[in-house]
Every structure is written in C-alpha cells, then in structure tokens.
Design an enzyme around this catalytic site. Structure first.
Site, PDB file in Angstrom:
ATOM      1  CB  CYS A   1      -0.953   0.006   1.197  1.00 43.40           C
ATOM      2  SG  CYS A   1      -2.114  -1.380   1.207  1.00 43.40           S
TER       3      CYS A   1
ATOM      4  CG  HIS B   1      -3.242   3.585   1.884  1.00 47.46           C
ATOM      5  ND1 HIS B   1      -3.739   3.169   0.677  1.00 47.46           N
ATOM      6  CD2 HIS B   1      -3.309   2.505   2.725  1.00 47.46           C
ATOM      7  CE1 HIS B   1      -4.084   1.888   0.768  1.00 47.46           C
ATOM      8  NE2 HIS B   1      -3.836   1.475   1.990  1.00 47.46           N
TER       9      HIS B   1
ATOM     10  CG  ASN C   1      -6.701  -0.712   1.065  1.00 50.54           C
ATOM     11  OD1 ASN C   1      -5.940  -0.334   0.176  1.00 50.54           O
ATOM     12  ND2 ASN C   1      -6.260  -1.125   2.244  1.00 50.54           N
TER      13      ASN C   1
END
EC number: 2.3.1.180
Length: 324
Positions: A114, A251, A281
């Site tokens: 990520c 993020h 996500n």
C-alpha cells in the site's frame, strides 16, 4: 537553482464493475452497516474477467498523459507500484510501456504494497533530480480482488481494484520550500512486522498467488502512529509545519485510520482528500486515484502544499511533501 520534479498531469481508471456493500450480505456474515461503520467503505470496483493490472495501469497512464498535454514519446521512463502484477515477470511497467506505444526509456516495478506509490514517487523524484530523466510516469495499479479470501469478512470487504498515475516533469526551482514540485520524502520499513499484513503464497514458497492475511487491530495501531510521524518528518525536511498544509492525501484504507491520523497532525477533515467510500482500499493505486479525483474537481490549486502518506505490508510506510 534547484532541479525539482513537478506533477504536471494526473489520471486514473476504475473498472466498470461496481460492487456495493450489499453484494456481500448473502455471501458472508456481514451487513452494509457493519462494513460502513468499521471502514467507511460503501462500494468498490472489481476488474472484469481477463482484465489485468497492466490494462488498468495503461488506461490511467494515458489519462495522465492527456491531462499533461503529452504523448508517450515525451516520457523518459515509467515507475509502477503494484503487489498484484500480471506475471511474476516481466514488470507490469514494461507492458504499460508497450501499451502506450513507448519505444524508448526505462520501465520497472516497485513493490511496497500500500506504500508502493509513495516509494515509487520518491524514486522517480530522485531520478529527475539526479538528471537521469526529464519526465517520468509514476503509476499505482492493483487487482486485489484476485488475492482475496472470500470467506474472510475481515479482509475481503475492504479491497478494490483500480489504477492512478501522475506525470512528473523536471522544472527549475529556487531551492526553497516555496518551489513547486516534490520538496521532501520520508521512507521507512521494518520487516519484524511482516506477519501483520501479508499474502500467504509466492513463487519460492507455495508456487501460488495466495490470499491476503491481516491482523487488523495491530495494523490500525501501527498505521496511526507511523503515518503521523512520517508526515511530520517529511514536513520538517521541507522546512514546513502542519499549519502550512493545504491538503492531506492519505492512503485510502480505512476512514478511522484517516481520521485519527489527521487529528494527530492537527488537520481538519475538510483538508483531507477522501475517496475510500467509493473505491475501498486499492493499495498502491489509492493515492494516485485520490490525487486524480481531486485534480479533476479542481480542488488542488497551484501553490497548495500537499502531503501524501501511506503504510502497507512489510511493514513499509512513508510520506512525500509537494507543492502543487
């Protein structure tokens, strides 16, 4: 004068299939309300059968080139962040290079889960500042739907597919915090925490792609502390303070993490770019996706100070401070 890497174009691509939270209700012991409350996610996009990470990345890259008013022939290199490549090798970036019709320059992948886009952006910035390139496409692209365990409600409801890209271009600055472009970066990893977020497969272990595994509560605790700290460190390197920040682009993993991190930085939620509700996500794609959405809505104004930050498996985490 100081050589700076300035974002001159953004773009993104989301697969056509939109999956609402309600889709999971007859498959798992979960509800739309449970997912929204725990994550802030309402829907996400899943890639179509036969649609690969490189397909998403190429569409996002072309959108960024179009917004910058450039063609593939103007680009010196591609740095692409992904944890879900089409193949073990070659790099997804090379397939994007071919898809764009780019016949010169370099193309390679970066893998920091990520946090991948933050690492890729810092990498491309260093290449531009070092004179190795004039223009670099930096891309984050993922098809996380391909590594989900659909029986694990703690993970499979959180992730989606997508791609985002930016064009970085060399420009001259005065060497001060008032310059446009990337002003500083801060990158970190600690492999002691690898078991908190990982995929239980791989070429040299199981010979399979495996499935994502996560200890959510522990990841949450590390995320809030480490994200706030890396943002402060990058701001100090740039000679700036939290009060100078116009936009935080984090993020997009979980609304609770985003809110807690903004609070630790002393930033109101109105200064945070949020796309997690609509995208879920998307790992390395989440920050360039959010940048592209905000840019397309003309929220990012010339001269704005923008902080991007992310944490992912490894654990790996970092931040970049830039002036739009």
């Amino acid at each position: 004068m100081t050589r700076r890497a300035v974002i001159t174009g953004t773009g993104h691509y989301l697969p056509e299939r939109v999956v609402e939270n309600s889709w999971f209700e007859d498959k798992l012991d979960t509800t739309d309300e449970w997912i929204r409350t725990r994550s802030g996610i309402e829907r996400r996009h899943f890639a179509a059968e036969g649609q690969a990470t490189s397909d998403l990345a190429t569409r996002a890259a072309q959108a960024a080139l179009d917004r910058a008013g450039l063609t593939a022939g103007d680009i010196d290199g591609i740095v692409l962040a992904t944890s879900t490549p089409d193949f073990t090798f070659p790099a997804v970036a090379t397939m994007v290079q071919s898809g764009l019709g780019m016949t010169r320059g370099f193309a390679y992948d970066v893998q920091a889960v990520c946090a991948g886009f933050v690492f890729a952006l810092a990498n491309a910035d260093a290449m531009i500042r070092g004179g190795l390139a004039e223009r670099v496409l930096v891309i984050g692209a993922e098809t996380f739907s391909r590594i989900m365990d659909w029986t694990d409600r703690s993970t499979c409801v959180l992730f989606g597919d997508g791609a985002g890209a930016v064009v970085l271009e060399a420009q001259e600055g005065a060497g001060t915090s008032g310059d446009r472009g990337i002003l500083s970066s801060d990158l970190n990893s600690d492999g002691a925490y690898r078991d908190l977020l990982y995929v239980d497969g791989g070429v040299s272990t199981t010979g399979t792609a495996g499935h994502l595994r996560m200890q959510g509560n522990l990841v949450f605790r590390h995320a809030v502390e480490k994200l706030a700290r890396t943002a402060h460190t990058a701001l100090e390197k740039a000679g700036l303070a939290p009060g100078d920040v116009d936009w935080l682009v984090p993020h997009q993993a979980n609304m609770r993490i985003i809110t807690a991190t903004a609070q630790r930085m002393g930033l109101p939620i109105e200064k945070v770019v949020l796309t997690v509700a609509d995208h879920g996500n998307t790992s390395a794609a989440s920050i360039p996706l959010a940048l592209s959405v905000a840019d397309g809505e003309d929220r990012l104004k010339p001269g704005d100070v923008v902080v991007i930050e992310a944490i992912g498996g490894g654990l790996s985490w970092g931040s970049v401070v830039l002036r739009w």
